[in-house]
Design an enzyme around this catalytic site. Structure first.
Site, PDB file in Angstrom:
ATOM      1  CB  CYS A   1      -0.917   0.011   1.205  1.00  0.00           C
ATOM      2  SG  CYS A   1      -1.602  -1.597   1.560  1.00  0.00           S
TER       3      CYS A   1
ATOM      4  CG  HIS B   1      -2.453   4.129   5.105  1.00  0.00           C
ATOM      5  ND1 HIS B   1      -2.247   4.058   3.747  1.00  0.00           N
ATOM      6  CD2 HIS B   1      -2.538   2.840   5.538  1.00  0.00           C
ATOM      7  CE1 HIS B   1      -2.207   2.783   3.377  1.00  0.00           C
ATOM      8  NE2 HIS B   1      -2.380   2.025   4.443  1.00  0.00           N
TER       9      HIS B   1
ATOM     10  CD  GLU C   1      -3.075   7.498   9.066  1.00  0.00           C
ATOM     11  OE1 GLU C   1      -2.609   8.291   8.218  1.00  0.00           O
ATOM     12  OE2 GLU C   1      -3.932   6.628   8.799  1.00  0.00           O
TER      13      GLU C   1
END
Length: 406
Positions: free
Chosen positions: A165, A297, A308
């Site tokens: 990713c 993200h 995150e």
């Protein structure tokens, strides 16, 4: 110390579930439109996950001839269409010395997964003993980058980055470094992915990280990620080169950082992510208070969004509650190797249109994600610097910093 070359963006193009161009995609983001719906391909009824951000009403024959279609997997088609838009906007054409100093770096994780899926079906299920002679050049991960280089005569450094990713953020970071170091003057960069086929979804089902109903990043009731497909491509150019030819500049690519968690193959690390965020700001000469927006993200999994949020809090300190952070995956799905590239569209929109894309599907606050996630509705705001985060399986992190055009 020699002068460090500045790098700017002079063209952008995309195709994804929200739109067939940058303008269409931005319009959809401003509306908070959801591109996620029921998947449509053979054997979908054998899957437990049946939703995705699929590009609807896509007709290859509207864009490519029969020969090209025989050679271009869907992920390559998306890359070529995005490159067409980006290079058209840039106004560049490539011959002579410029062609030799211009290259292509694209991110991609799955390669021609549709081609692989179809041919496995032919050989295993239908029992046929022959496949098309173009299967290998069609499914190889570098097919898109190579076809882009051939289409526009880009003869400089060209390759593909595959880091799950983070692939397209890694690719764009390499493109930035190529120009900064003087190895190239122009780089065509971004990423593409087309994993929405039976085998592609079936493999991801095994991880138990997929949602059956919606992508709800940062929301307390989030229950997993939703896959998307598509591409985005940009023209990165040496600032002096762009200025000399009077090009329209969309943004400055001001900083980049990549880190490895060196910890776990699937679980994200707060420290690894925070180091990448801080590193990108440092490389761009930015302080936390200078950054107005972060494209997260934001996959919508329990682990990613919590980690995150903590990483942003670590990197931004007491400025963390002032920075806007949204996940556009709630709209266009997780485009895996192409996701960072498509998400950079939201970063450009923030800088140039003064509109922050929302995190849609947000239903209830999560105390572990206590940031300003721009819930459900786009917001007008003036920002002069933005970050775009990508954190991959394998513990590979890549963060890009953009500033308003110089």
């Amino acid at each position: 110390m020699s002068h460090v070359r500045r790098v700017v963006i002079t063209g952008a193009g995309t195709v994804n579930a929200l739109g067939a161009s940058v303008a269409e995609t931005m319009a959809a983001m401003k509306e908070g439109r959801c591109g996620i719906g029921p998947l449509d391909f053979p054997d979908v009824d054998r899957l437990t996950i049946r939703i995705g951000a699929q590009i609807r009403d896509y007709d290859p024959e509207a864009h490519f001839n029969r020969q090209q279609i025989a050679l271009y997997d869907r992920f390559t088609q998306f890359a070529l269409l995005s490159a067409r838009e980006a290079l058209g906007q840039s106004g560049l054409s490539f011959s002579g010395a410029l062609a030799d100093r211009s290259g292509v770096i694209l991110g991609n994780s799955g390669g021609g997964l549709g081609t692989l899926d179809d041919n496995y079906r032919t050989v295993y299920e239908e029992g046929k003993n022959r496949v098309h002679p173009f299967v290998v050049p069609k499914l190889m991960n570098n097919a898109a980058a190579s076809q882009v280089s051939m289409e526009w005569n880009l003869r400089g450094p060209s390759f593909t980055v595959a880091s799950a990713c983070a692939s397209s953020n890694h690719a764009m970071g390499q493109a930035l470094l190529m120009i900064r170091s003087g190895l190239a003057d122009v780089m065509v960069t971004g990423g593409s992915e087309a994993m929405l086929c039976f085998g592609g979804i079936k493999a991801w089902e095994g991880l138990r990280v997929m949602s059956k109903d919606a992508c709800r990043p940062f929301s307390a009731n989030r229950n997993g990620m939703v896959q998307g497909e598509g591409a985005a491509v940009y023209v990165f150019e040496d600032y002096e080169h762009a200025r000399a030819r009077g090009a329209e500049i969309l943004a400055e690519v001001a900083g980049f950082s990549m880190t490895a968690d060196a910890a776990d193959i699937v679980m994200p690390s707060r420290q690894g992510a925070a180091r990448a965020i801080s590193g990108a700001m440092k490389d761009a000469g930015l302080n936390p208070e200078d950054v107005g927006y972060i494209n997260a993200h934001g996959t919508g999994t329990a682990a990613n969004d919590k980690v995150e949020s903590a990483a942003v809090a670590d990197a931004f300190g007491h400025h963390a509650d002032r920075v806007m952070i949204s996940s556009t995956k709630s709209m266009h799905g997780h485009i895996i190797g192409g996701t960072g590239a498509v998400e950079l569209v939201a970063a450009l929109m923030a800088l140039n249109e003064g509109v922050i894309a929302p995190t849609i599907g947000y239903e209830e606050p999560d105390p572990e994600c206590a940031l300003d996630v721009v819930p459900n509705v786009a917001r007008e705001a003036e920002v002069s610097a933005v970050l775009s985060n990508a954190f991959a399986f394998g513990g590979l992190n890549a963060v890009i910093a953009l500033k308003k055009a110089p």
